[in-house]
Design an enzyme around this catalytic site. Structure first.
Site, mmCIF file in Angstrom:
data_model
loop_
_atom_site.group_PDB
_atom_site.id
_atom_site.type_symbol
_atom_site.label_atom_id
_atom_site.label_comp_id
_atom_site.label_asym_id
_atom_site.label_seq_id
_atom_site.Cartn_x
_atom_site.Cartn_y
_atom_site.Cartn_z
ATOM 1 N N SER A 1 1.753 69.577 24.054
ATOM 2 C CA SER A 1 0.960 68.607 23.287
ATOM 3 C C SER A 1 1.530 68.222 21.935
ATOM 4 C CB SER A 1 -0.466 69.138 23.093
ATOM 5 O OG SER A 1 -1.160 69.068 24.316
ATOM 6 N N LYS B 1 -4.335 67.287 13.004
ATOM 7 C CA LYS B 1 -4.968 67.156 14.324
ATOM 8 C C LYS B 1 -6.396 67.687 14.253
ATOM 9 C CE LYS B 1 -4.072 68.164 19.241
ATOM 10 N NZ LYS B 1 -3.196 68.893 20.176
ATOM 11 N N SER C 1 -1.644 66.163 24.151
ATOM 12 C CA SER C 1 -2.929 65.815 23.561
ATOM 13 C C SER C 1 -2.845 65.304 22.129
ATOM 14 C CB SER C 1 -3.864 67.023 23.582
ATOM 15 O OG SER C 1 -3.353 68.062 22.759
#
Lengths: 505, 501
Positions: free
Chosen positions: A180, A81, A156
């Site tokens: 997330s 990420k 997210s």
């Protein structure tokens, strides 16, 4: 030759370590898949082709020289990420503010991945600074759900979850502040774990909300997640909030769970997470999952956690408050986007105009909310009250875990919604994290594991399992037992039902 | 720019008003590393060379508390007779400024590590005033801005600014007094004496360089006046940029006179920050803000609470040195000094140095004379404080020992000290490298004496005839021949011996 991208991380590692395939071949297969699929999916913001191949060749050279693999996952590729710093590789956090920023240092998670011989393919898309539940808040465009390209992959960490469901990577790292990791896992039919707060170092994790952020493993199977969990977990002297205790034995727990016996395990169903606002297909999938747990031998009881109802509003005071302070450093003085530096504007104006240009609407909304909530005269009513709610939620968990070993609920109230559907309705967007937020506020670990497809729309549903602080191993035992039973009943792993690219809508 | 402020005659201020003081002192700790990272904590250095992701506030970087700084904070709290918190946290003080990398300062706020203490402050006449301490808390320093262009050297009007983050994250202790009331006309003196006593205490504890000129000790002086007979505090001003002990006294006195004039003229004091100007002893207003600053404090989530065990606190209490003023009282008695002699020693900053030199083995008289005379001259010539000379009491004691043993004359000893001050090493090394040993070999001296006598037969004759004082000329010639390395007393003896006088 089998399609290497369809294998689990554990299978790939076994083949690489047995010298049946090289890490470079595995890495190349995934890079090819990214080249083929990512134009549609857009899971990646940056693909580090050369770096990944170099890392893979290094692993191969070590094995060739007769060295033991650096870890059980050595040679396996991973999608990282874009909120974790990578030395010399862009780290944008999905924001214009950090476009082209090259960090001078690796996050502790990045360093541990490299030391374990894991091959970092690239950086995945995300809602800007991890604020969002759909990845639509990325400054670089949305990621599409491989199950349905018109739908969101969650957020997210939508880039990480989509990369798994699109078979672009067998492993990914996410970060979970309010859900997330878990909510993207649920809507893409993949596994995501938020470890106990302090279980994985936050050093180098660009902070959204410091007291809630936690990095964790994402994978297509519970065992793969456990293997990754043990690589990234453990005490880090660079993070004061890191727990100085051994990593819970999550791999052993996953193996034990995979034997399919949950007798003696007490499972609590959170009463508050059902009813209005929940998609019927999601609730039916959840009920079936609970039934499956009962069949595995678990004792299932209903548990009430009355203060969970206040978790969402408390979260939307605490997280924005901390983010208003954490994001203050993006002032164009030392790094990041800088506008209006034309000799006509003073430092304060450059700061202000750069922030105006660099941050998206949701980030600005939360900075404003947090700035307001911390203001003199409002602090007690907002931030102070929210911290009290946090204590009450922790007490609800404590009371529940006196009666049961784990709690379960749907991960998120609905399946993947359509891109654009909730962008103009922040409150509807925020509801996606209704069930996941309590574990962030209390700091205890939680997992989302696929529980099948919703019968009305054929989209993946996630089962959330929550355990007490530092009992992360319980998630893996229960999660693995459930996964094995569900896959056996359904005739295979859920994620393999994802439509082929060209067939996807 | 601004009109010259009207001032009230000081005697009139005292007649009509009671001053109230509040002093905030920032002390940079002399720990090896910064407050929250492993960067070196040193003064100066090439700009931006003592920095890392944490003290630059780079995205993702996190703070880790410096245990030594916490230890120093607790020791300072104990030396100031404070309570030490059982449990306390850091907070974030949020405001934007380019020299603060995170745009928040990690600082303690409503949970200081030390609180409710006092410091007994000796004044010039020997009277002791007790100053109550409200709190001592930990925080981090900011970077330094250098504003280029513009008239004031401040950010407004500057063409551009340079930033050096070497200082960012240096550990600071902020020590805040409770309001000091009842000081009357001695308020400026008390302010100076308090900062002096605090500086001496911290120096004795070896927790800080306490150099006001380098900013490792900084004082903000809050001053207000209330009309005599009333008890409600007036509006205060906070004066910053006070960079010497003398300036503390001048700044307070100036503000009292300025407040007096404003209040007597029916005006009101604006609550503001003012800057002291060393050049003329006045204060000037800082930029006035349209709105009150709201720092939006909240507990720092990246750090865990500080919970010092009582055992550790007691252990640290045992490490506190004898307070400087108590040591002074003791040396006064031990050395039989008059009050005035002691005060001279204290005022020149020599008392503690003399005491330390005595502790290192020197006679009090010798130690005093070295520090008060030669070394004070050296300090004055270099325009530094006596304590900041690059020589230690132990080194001075060694020089005294060398003189006592006859290995150095006083003249040579001063050269040795010059060598030490010039950074040439320990006294013995300077003696060695500069070749400063006294020539005590009589054979070599006798040759020189004989040569001198032979060169001046008339003088030799005079001495032989009983004019012993004429020997001075021969002594001078011998000293010249031996480049001053001979013991003049011994030379004289040898001359008289040679002429048979």
């Amino acid at each position: 030759m089998t399609d290497l991208t369809r294998l689990t991380a554990a299978e790939l590692a076994a083949k690489i370590h047995a010298r049946e395939v090289t890490s470079a071949e595995v890495t190349r297969a995934h890079l090819d898949r990214i080249a083929e699929a990512d134009g549609r999916v857009h899971a990646f913001l940056h693909v580090d082709t050369e770096g990944a191949l170099a890392a893979a060749r290094e692993v191969d050279a070590g094995l060739e020289a007769g060295h033991a693999p650096a870890s059980p996952l050595a040679g396996v590729p991973l999608a990282l990420k874009d909120v974790l710093t990578t030395e010399g590789i862009p780290t944008t956090c999905g924001s214009k503010t950090l476009e082209n920023w090259l960090p001078p240092y690796d996050s502790t998670v990045t360093r541990r991945l490299r030391e374990a011989g894991i091959v970092i393919l690239g950086k995945t898309n995300m809602d800007e600074f991890a604020m969002g539940s759909s990845t639509e808040n990325s400054a670089y465009g949305p990621t599409r759900n491989p199950w349905d390209h018109e739908r969101i992959p969650g957020g997210s960490g939508g880039g990480s979850s989509a990369s798994l469901a699109a078979f672009e990577a067998p492993l990914a790292i996410g970060t979970d502040t309010g859900g997330s990791i878990r909510q993207p896992g649920a809507v893409t039919g993949t596994v995501g774990v938020k470890p106990t707060y302090g279980g994985v170092s936050r050093y180098g994790l660009v902070a959204f909300s410091s007291s809630l952020d936690q990095a964790g493993p994402c994978a297509r199977t519970v065992t793969d997640a456990a293997l990754l969990h043990e690589v990234i977990g453990g005490h880090d002297p660079l993070d004061s909030t890191s727990i100085d205790a051994p990593v819970p034995p999550v791999v052993a727990a996953a193996r034990e769970g995979a034997r399919g016996d949950l007798s003696g395990v007490r499972v609590g169903v959170v009463q508050e997470f059902a009813g209005e606002g929940y998609q019927p297909g999601v609730l039916r999938s959840f009920q079936a999952a609970v039934e499956q747990l009962r069949e595995l031998g678990a004792e299932v009881v209903e548990v009430s956690c009355p203060n969970f109802a206040y978790a969402l509003p408390a979260y939307y005071l605490i997280a924005p408050s901390e983010c208003s302070s954490n994001l203050a450093r993006f002032d164009a003085m030392r790094y990041g986007l800088r506008v209006a530096d034309d000799g006509e504007h003073g430092a304060e104006e450059v700061m202000s105009l750069s922030r105006e240009a660099g941050f998206g609407a949701e980030v600005k909304r939360r900075i404003m909310l947090g700035t307001y909530a911390l203001s003199s005269g409002y602090y007690d009513a907002y931030y102070g009250s929210a911290q009290k709610v946090r204590t009450l939620i922790t007490r609800d968990f404590t009371a529940a875990f006196e009666r049961v070993d784990v709690l379960v609920s749907p991960t998120t109230p609905t399946t993947a919604f359509k891109i654009g559907e909730r962008v103009d309705d922040p409150l509807a967007m925020y509801l996606a994290d209704l069930c996941t937020i309590p574990a962030n506020l209390a700091g205890n670990p939680a997992m989302s594991v696929p529980s099948g497809l919703s019968d009305e729309d054929g989209l993946p549903v996630g089962l959330q399992i929550m355990a007490p602080t530092l009992a992360d191993d319980r998630l893996y035992r229960v999660g693995a037992a459930y996964e094995v039973a569900r896959d056996a009943a359904a005739g295979g792993s859920l994620v393999h039902q994802v439509p082929e690219l060209e067939a996807a809508k | 720019m601004t009109a010259v402020a009207e001032l009230m005659d000081y005697a009139e201020v005292i007649e009509r008003f009671d001053p109230v003081l509040g002093l905030e002192v920032h002390v940079e700790l002399s720990t090896n590393t910064k407050m929250f990272c492993g960067c070196a904590n040193v003064f100066g250095g090439e700009p931006n060379t003592h920095v890392c992701p944490t003290c630059l506030g780079l995205p993702g970087a996190l703070p880790v508390m410096n245990g030594k700084a916490v230890e120093s904070a607790i020791r300072i709290g104990l030396a100031l007779n404070c309570e030490i918190a059982q449990w306390c946290r850091f907070a974030r003080k949020n405001y934007f400024y380019p020299d603060m990398p995170k745009n928040f300062q990690t600082s303690q706020y409503d949970e200081p590590i030390a609180f409710d203490g006092y410091l007994d402050v000796p004044l010039d006449d020997g009277e002791v005033v007790r100053v109550e301490i409200e709190r001592a808390h930990m925080e981090e320093d900011t970077g330094k801005s250098l504003h280029v262009g513009g008239a004031t050297g401040r950010i407004h009007g500057a063409e551009h600014s340079l930033l050096d983050y070497n200082r960012a994250g240096v550990p600071l202790i902020e020590i805040v007094t409770k309001p000091i009331t009842g000081a009357g006309e001695r308020a400026p003196e008390i302010a100076r004496a308090y900062v002096t006593a605090l500086r001496d205490l911290l120096r004795a504890m070896d927790v800080s360089d306490v150099r006001m000129d380098q900013g490792s000790l900084r004082c903000d002086a809050n001053v207000s006046l209330m009309p005599k007979g009333t008890s409600e505090f007036g509006t205060r001003t906070e004066t910053k940029n006070v960079n010497s002990l003398r300036s503390v006294e001048r700044a307070v006195r100036y503000e009292m006179a300025r407040h007096g004039a404003v209040l007597a003229g029916g005006g009101t004091i604006r609550q503001e920050t003012r800057h002291f100007q060393e050049s003329d002893g006045t204060t000037a207003p800082g930029r006035t803000k349209e709105t009150a600053e709201d720092y939006r404090y909240f507990p720092e989530p990246d750090l865990v609470p500080v919970a010092p065990s009582r055992e550790w606190v007691e252990e640290l209490r045992g490490t506190l040195p004898e307070p400087p003023w108590e040591r002074r009282k003791r040396i006064q008695e031990e050395w039989g000094l008059t009050g005035e002699e002691l005060r001279d020693l204290v005022n020149t900053g020599a008392a503690d140095l003399v005491a330390a030199t005595v502790d290192a083995g020197a006679e009090p008289g010798d130690a005093r004379s070295w520090w008060v005379q030669f070394l004070t001259q050296q300090a004055n010539a270099r325009e530094v404080e006596l304590a900041d000379l690059p020589i230690t009491p132990a080194q001075v004691a060694r020089v005294i020992e060398l003189v006592k043993s006859g290995e150095l004359t006083n003249k040579l000893a001063r050269e040795v000290v010059q060598g030490v001050l010039a950074g040439e090493g320990e006294p013995d090394e300077v003696v060695e490298t500069r070749g400063l040993k006294v020539v005590s070999d009589d054979t070599a001296l006798l040759t020189a004496v004989d040569e001198a006598l032979a060169a001046q037969p008339d003088v030799a004759e005079k001495i032989r005839g009983g004019k012993v004082q004429a020997a001075g000329a021969i002594v001078g010639a011998v000293m010249k021949a031996t480049k001053g390395q001979a013991d003049a007393k011994r030379v004289r003896e040898l001359i008289l011996e040679r002429v048979g006088a």
